[in-house]
Scaffold this motif. Sequence first.
Motif, PDB file in Angstrom:
ATOM      1  N   GLU A  24      21.348  15.986  -4.298  1.00  0.00           N
ATOM      2  CA  GLU A  24      20.924  14.592  -4.354  1.00  0.00           C
ATOM      3  C   GLU A  24      19.453  14.421  -4.687  1.00  0.00           C
ATOM      4  O   GLU A  24      19.052  13.364  -5.155  1.00  0.00           O
ATOM      5  CB  GLU A  24      21.200  13.906  -3.004  1.00  0.00           C
ATOM      6  CG  GLU A  24      22.671  13.797  -2.650  1.00  0.00           C
ATOM      7  CD  GLU A  24      23.322  12.579  -3.235  1.00  0.00           C
ATOM      8  OE1 GLU A  24      23.021  11.487  -2.761  1.00  0.00           O
ATOM      9  OE2 GLU A  24      24.108  12.713  -4.177  1.00  0.00           O
ATOM     10  N   PRO A  26      17.245  15.130  -7.034  1.00  0.00           N
ATOM     11  CA  PRO A  26      16.721  14.540  -8.266  1.00  0.00           C
ATOM     12  C   PRO A  26      16.962  13.031  -8.347  1.00  0.00           C
ATOM     13  O   PRO A  26      16.092  12.290  -8.773  1.00  0.00           O
ATOM     14  CB  PRO A  26      17.500  15.278  -9.362  1.00  0.00           C
ATOM     15  CG  PRO A  26      17.946  16.543  -8.726  1.00  0.00           C
ATOM     16  CD  PRO A  26      18.192  16.198  -7.302  1.00  0.00           C
ATOM     17  N   GLN A  27      18.129  12.575  -7.868  1.00  0.00           N
ATOM     18  CA  GLN A  27      18.412  11.142  -7.939  1.00  0.00           C
ATOM     19  C   GLN A  27      17.511  10.336  -7.001  1.00  0.00           C
ATOM     20  O   GLN A  27      17.068   9.267  -7.331  1.00  0.00           O
ATOM     21  CB  GLN A  27      19.880  10.868  -7.576  1.00  0.00           C
ATOM     22  CG  GLN A  27      20.824  11.000  -8.741  1.00  0.00           C
ATOM     23  CD  GLN A  27      21.292  12.424  -8.954  1.00  0.00           C
ATOM     24  OE1 GLN A  27      20.981  13.303  -8.175  1.00  0.00           O
ATOM     25  NE2 GLN A  27      22.005  12.667 -10.028  1.00  0.00           N
ATOM     26  N   ALA A  29      14.633  11.170  -6.090  1.00  0.00           N
ATOM     27  CA  ALA A  29      13.225  11.319  -6.420  1.00  0.00           C
ATOM     28  C   ALA A  29      12.662  10.077  -7.091  1.00  0.00           C
ATOM     29  O   ALA A  29      11.541   9.685  -6.846  1.00  0.00           O
ATOM     30  CB  ALA A  29      13.025  12.525  -7.324  1.00  0.00           C
ATOM     31  N   GLY A  30      13.441   9.420  -7.926  1.00  0.00           N
ATOM     32  CA  GLY A  30      12.919   8.244  -8.611  1.00  0.00           C
ATOM     33  C   GLY A  30      13.717   7.015  -8.259  1.00  0.00           C
ATOM     34  O   GLY A  30      14.637   7.071  -7.451  1.00  0.00           O
ATOM     35  N   GLN A  32      15.653   5.212 -10.280  1.00  0.00           N
ATOM     36  CA  GLN A  32      16.986   5.298 -10.842  1.00  0.00           C
ATOM     37  C   GLN A  32      16.998   6.397 -11.884  1.00  0.00           C
ATOM     38  O   GLN A  32      16.029   6.617 -12.599  1.00  0.00           O
ATOM     39  CB  GLN A  32      17.345   3.970 -11.510  1.00  0.00           C
ATOM     40  CG  GLN A  32      18.832   3.799 -11.656  1.00  0.00           C
ATOM     41  CD  GLN A  32      19.168   2.497 -12.312  1.00  0.00           C
ATOM     42  OE1 GLN A  32      18.316   1.839 -12.889  1.00  0.00           O
ATOM     43  NE2 GLN A  32      20.403   2.131 -12.255  1.00  0.00           N
ATOM     44  N   SER A  33      18.111   7.126 -11.976  1.00  0.00           N
ATOM     45  CA  SER A  33      18.150   8.218 -12.946  1.00  0.00           C
ATOM     46  C   SER A  33      18.293   7.650 -14.357  1.00  0.00           C
ATOM     47  O   SER A  33      18.883   6.602 -14.574  1.00  0.00           O
ATOM     48  CB  SER A  33      19.305   9.153 -12.631  1.00  0.00           C
ATOM     49  OG  SER A  33      20.519   8.482 -12.875  1.00  0.00           O
ATOM     50  N   THR A  34      17.722   8.359 -15.309  1.00  0.00           N
ATOM     51  CA  THR A  34      17.748   7.905 -16.692  1.00  0.00           C
ATOM     52  C   THR A  34      19.109   8.204 -17.297  1.00  0.00           C
ATOM     53  O   THR A  34      19.598   9.316 -17.168  1.00  0.00           O
ATOM     54  CB  THR A  34      16.672   8.651 -17.491  1.00  0.00           C
ATOM     55  OG1 THR A  34      15.511   8.738 -16.684  1.00  0.00           O
ATOM     56  CG2 THR A  34      16.350   7.944 -18.773  1.00  0.00           C
ATOM     57  N   PRO A  35      19.717   7.239 -17.975  1.00  0.00           N
ATOM     58  CA  PRO A  35      21.012   7.521 -18.590  1.00  0.00           C
ATOM     59  C   PRO A  35      20.848   8.426 -19.810  1.00  0.00           C
ATOM     60  O   PRO A  35      19.782   8.485 -20.417  1.00  0.00           O
ATOM     61  CB  PRO A  35      21.519   6.141 -18.988  1.00  0.00           C
ATOM     62  CG  PRO A  35      20.319   5.279 -19.069  1.00  0.00           C
ATOM     63  CD  PRO A  35      19.301   5.863 -18.151  1.00  0.00           C
ATOM     64  N   GLU A  37      21.316   9.902 -23.672  1.00  0.00           N
ATOM     65  CA  GLU A  37      21.146   9.255 -24.970  1.00  0.00           C
ATOM     66  C   GLU A  37      22.447   8.614 -25.465  1.00  0.00           C
ATOM     67  O   GLU A  37      22.455   7.474 -25.921  1.00  0.00           O
ATOM     68  CB  GLU A  37      20.662  10.301 -25.978  1.00  0.00           C
ATOM     69  CG  GLU A  37      20.502   9.752 -27.371  1.00  0.00           C
ATOM     70  CD  GLU A  37      19.972  10.797 -28.359  1.00  0.00           C
ATOM     71  OE1 GLU A  37      19.460  11.841 -27.902  1.00  0.00           O
ATOM     72  OE2 GLU A  37      20.088  10.552 -29.562  1.00  0.00           O
ATOM     73  N   GLY A 156      11.047   7.693 -27.755  1.00  0.00           N
ATOM     74  CA  GLY A 156      12.001   7.820 -26.670  1.00  0.00           C
ATOM     75  C   GLY A 156      12.924   6.630 -26.491  1.00  0.00           C
ATOM     76  O   GLY A 156      13.767   6.622 -25.609  1.00  0.00           O
TER      77      GLY A 156
ATOM     78  N   THR B  37      14.302   9.724 -23.653  1.00  0.00           N
ATOM     79  CA  THR B  37      13.714  11.049 -23.846  1.00  0.00           C
ATOM     80  C   THR B  37      14.106  11.959 -22.702  1.00  0.00           C
ATOM     81  O   THR B  37      13.857  11.658 -21.552  1.00  0.00           O
ATOM     82  CB  THR B  37      12.189  10.936 -23.867  1.00  0.00           C
ATOM     83  OG1 THR B  37      11.851   9.789 -24.601  1.00  0.00           O
ATOM     84  CG2 THR B  37      11.572  12.144 -24.496  1.00  0.00           C
ATOM     85  N   ARG B 291      15.853  14.191 -14.545  1.00  0.00           N
ATOM     86  CA  ARG B 291      14.503  14.349 -14.014  1.00  0.00           C
ATOM     87  C   ARG B 291      14.123  15.798 -13.746  1.00  0.00           C
ATOM     88  O   ARG B 291      13.076  16.074 -13.195  1.00  0.00           O
ATOM     89  CB  ARG B 291      14.364  13.533 -12.730  1.00  0.00           C
ATOM     90  CG  ARG B 291      14.657  12.059 -12.942  1.00  0.00           C
ATOM     91  CD  ARG B 291      14.616  11.300 -11.637  1.00  0.00           C
ATOM     92  NE  ARG B 291      13.328  11.403 -11.006  1.00  0.00           N
ATOM     93  CZ  ARG B 291      12.285  10.624 -11.294  1.00  0.00           C
ATOM     94  NH1 ARG B 291      12.405   9.707 -12.216  1.00  0.00           N
ATOM     95  NH2 ARG B 291      11.148  10.769 -10.656  1.00  0.00           N
TER      96      ARG B 291
END
Lengths: 195, 668
Positions: A24, A26-27, A29-30, A32-35, A37, A156, B37, B291
Motif C-alpha cells: 500500500e 506507494p498509493q 505516499a501521494g 492519488q496514484s497517477t493513471p 498512459e 507528460g 509521465t 510512484r
Amino acid sequence: MSSRRRRIYLRTFVFLCLFLSVSETPQHAGAQSTPGEYQVKAAFLFHFAQLVEWPVGALNGGDAFIKLCIFADEPQRQELQATIEGKTIGTRVLHVVAISEVQEIPGCNAIFLSRDQARRQSAILRSIAGMGILTVGETSNFLSDGGMIRFHVDEGKIRFDINLDAAESCHLQISSRLLLLSTSVIRGHTTDRGR
Amino acid sequence: MLVGIALVLLSGLPACASQASDLTQKSLEDLMSIEITSVSKKEEKISQAAAAVFVISREDIDHSGALNIPDLLRMVPGLDVAQIDASNWAISSRGFNGQYSNKLLVLVDGRAVYTSIFAGVFWDSENVPIDSIERIEVIRGPGAAVWGANAVNGVINIITLSAADTQGGSISAGAGDGSVAPETIRYGAKARFLGAYRVSAEGFHFNALPTLAGLDGEDDWRLAHGGFRADTALSAKDSLTTEGEVYGGNAGDIAFAPISLVPPENAALAVRDRYFGWNLLSRWTHTASARSATSLQVYFDRTKRGDSTGVESTYDIGQNTFDIDFQHHIAWGARQDIVWGLGYRVSSDAIKPTFRISATPESRGTRLFSSFAQDEIAIRPDRLHLSLGARVEHSDFTGFNLQPSARLTWTPDSKNSIWGAVSGADRTPARSDTDIRVNFEALPGPGGQSILVSLFGNPNQKSEHLTAFETGYRTSFSSRFSVDSTVFFNRYHDLTSVEPGAMRIESNPAPVHLLLPERFGNGLYGETHGIEVFANWKLARIWTLNPGYTFFSMHLHPFAGSNDTGTAPGTEGGTPDHQAQLRSSVSLPWNLQWNASAYFVNRLPAQSIPSYTRMDTGVTWRLGESFTLGVTGQNLSKDLHPEYSGPDSTVQSGLMRRAVNAKLSWSF
C-alpha cells in the motif's frame, strides 16, 4: 495446541500487516496514484466517440452500440479495454474489441492504432479509406498517412491533432469543442496552430 | 483458518484495484491536465530541470542531413565541435577541447563510451547509426552528481529508438564526392517471446582529406557496424531491453614518430588505425507503481585498437569493461522526488609496449564503486523547485571522491523560468595520466648520442577538480519566440600540467642516450566564464530560425612550484572565444524540407587556426510513403579550411573539404 494455533494466527496477522503495508505504501505516499498512459488515452477515446457524429446509417449497431476496434499489443490493449469497455454514450454502449487483422475491420465504427502498429499503419489506413470509420493513432506520421486524430505527449500531458480533411472525406462530423481543444488542425492542406 | 486468510487476501485485493477512479467521468480538459509521465521518464526531466540542456530530436536528425554524430552535434549551442581529420574530432563544451576531451562524458543508452585508458571518446569507433537514434541530450556544465566522474564540463546522452518504433524494413544508400555513406539496412519485427526487436547493419567510407600543407592525408576512413535491440514486456510492470553492437573499422594516417635511437631516429610512417569492438547491454525496468520504479542495468564492453601493421606500430591497446548499475526512483510524499543508485564497474586493459607508447604495468584492472542520491523538492509546486544531489565514488586510482550539486528553479509564470546551480565535479586520472610513457621525439645530440624527449605518467596524479556556478533564464515572449540563456563561472583546481625534468642518461631502450623527461603533475588552476544564448523563432508556420551565440574566456595559472609554461597558453588558445550560429528550417509543399545552417567559429590563436564560417545545407523530399531522398552540401562557403590542430592530437590535421552527398531511403 491452542497456543500453537494462536501463534500461527499471530504470525499470519503480522505477515498480512507487513504485506499490506508494503503493497500500500506507494498509493498512500501521494494524494492519488497517477493513471497509466493508455488508461488516459482510453478516456480520450471515450470522449472522441461522444464528440464525433457518424453519417446516418454508418452505425450498424443502430442505437445499440458503438464498436471501437483496437490494434495494440499487451499490456496497452488490456489498459484500453479495462477503462472503457461497456461505458454508455448517450443511449449506446461502447464495445471495445481487440483485433489483429485488416479483415476484421468491417463492422468497426472507430479504430485505434497503437504505436507498435507503425509498420502496417499506412496499409491499414489505406484499406479503410472512405469507409466512415473514425481513426485514432499515435505515430508522428499518422495524420499524413490519412489518419484523423493523432495523440502526442507534450511535457507528460496528452494532446491531440486533428486531420479535418480526412474526417470530412468520410463524412464524419467532428464537434467544434474537439477542434478547439486540439493542438493543430489540418484543413485544406494547411495547418492551423491551435493552443 | 486458511479460508479466513484467503478471505482477507481476497478482500484486500479489490480494495487496491478500486482505487483508480473512473477516468471517463473526467472532462477532456481534466484529462489534458493529467501528467502521464512515468517515473522512469522523469529522469530526463530531472536532468533538464535546472541545467543548460539542449535536445536534438528525431525531427532535427531527419532534417539535418548529417552523416555522423559529430556533424549532428554542431547544432548544439555552446558545444565546440571541430573536425581534425577524416575520422577524428575534438568535441567539448566550456573549454579544454582536444582529440580526447577528458572533461566531457558521453553515454550511449546508459553505456559510458568515455575510455579510461586515454580519458576521452573515440569518436571514430563510436558510431551508432543515426537512423536509429531517438534523441541526443546534451547537458553543458557539470553533471557529475548524477552521471558520475568526468561529467565535468558536460554530458552527451545518445538514446536509441525503441525496437517498437523501428518495425519493418528500411534500406538507405548514400554517396557523394567525399564519401560513400552511409549504407544502412535495418529490419524490425516481433517475435512471440522476445517482443519487438530489430537488427541493423551499416557501413561507410569517407575519402581522405588534404593535410594542412595541402598533401594527401591518406586518412580515408571505413567502418562496418552491426547492431540489434529487443524490447520485451515481461509483464505489465516489467520490461527488458537487450541491445548489442559489433563494429570494426580502420583509418589511415601519416604519423611522425621516433622509431629508433640510431639515426635516422624519426620517420613518417603511413599507418592504419584499426579498431574492433563489441558490447552487450541489458536493462530490466520494474515499475512497481506510478510512484516507484527500479532499473537494473548490466553491460559488457570490449574495445581493441592499434596501428600494428607488421613492422612498425605506434600503439596497441585493448580494454574490457563490465558495469552493473541499479537505480530506484521514488516519489516521496506529494513534494519529493528521489532517485538513488549504486554502481560497480570493473575494467581491465592491456597496453602492449611499442617504441612510442608503453605503460607500467602493462595491464591493469581497476574497480569503481559509486553511489548517488538526488532529491527534487517542490518547495512550492509549479513555482519553486530545489534539487539536492551528491555522488560518492571510490576508485583504485584516486580513493574517495565526493561530487555534490544544488540546483534551484523558480518559475514565476508559465513563460519565464530562472535557475541557478552550484556543483562540484572531478576528472579522475586515467591510465594515460598515471602509468604511461610516450616517446615524443628523438633528436640528434652531442657526441653522436641521441636525445629522447619523453612524457611520463605520474602514479601520484590527483583528480582535477571543478566548482561550477551557473545561472540560466528561459523565456517565451510569445508562442513563436523563445530564448534560453546561461551564464557560468567555473573554478578549476589541480589541473593537469606537464612538468619538465632534468636531462639524464638512459640505457634502456638501447643504445645509451640522453633522456629529456617530462612528467604529468597537478600544477595548474584557473577560471573560465562564459555566456550561451540561443533562441527558437517561428517566423511563419513553415519557417523556423534558430540563432545562437557563445562567449567563452579562460585564465589558467601555475601553482608555485610548477614549471609548466606551455599548457596554460595552449589550452586557453585552443577554444574559440566567440561562436555564433544560425539555423533555418523551412517546410515546403510537396513534402519538401529545406534546412540551412551557418556556423561562425573564431580563431584558435594557440593553433594558428584562422576564424571560419561553415555553411551546410540540405533538402529532404518525402516521396510517397516509403521513399525519402536527401541531398546535403557541407562547407559550401569555403573549400579547404582547418578546424583543429591541437598539440594533443595523435593524427595529422586535415583541411575540411566542400562536399555534396545524396541519400535515398526506402522503408517497407
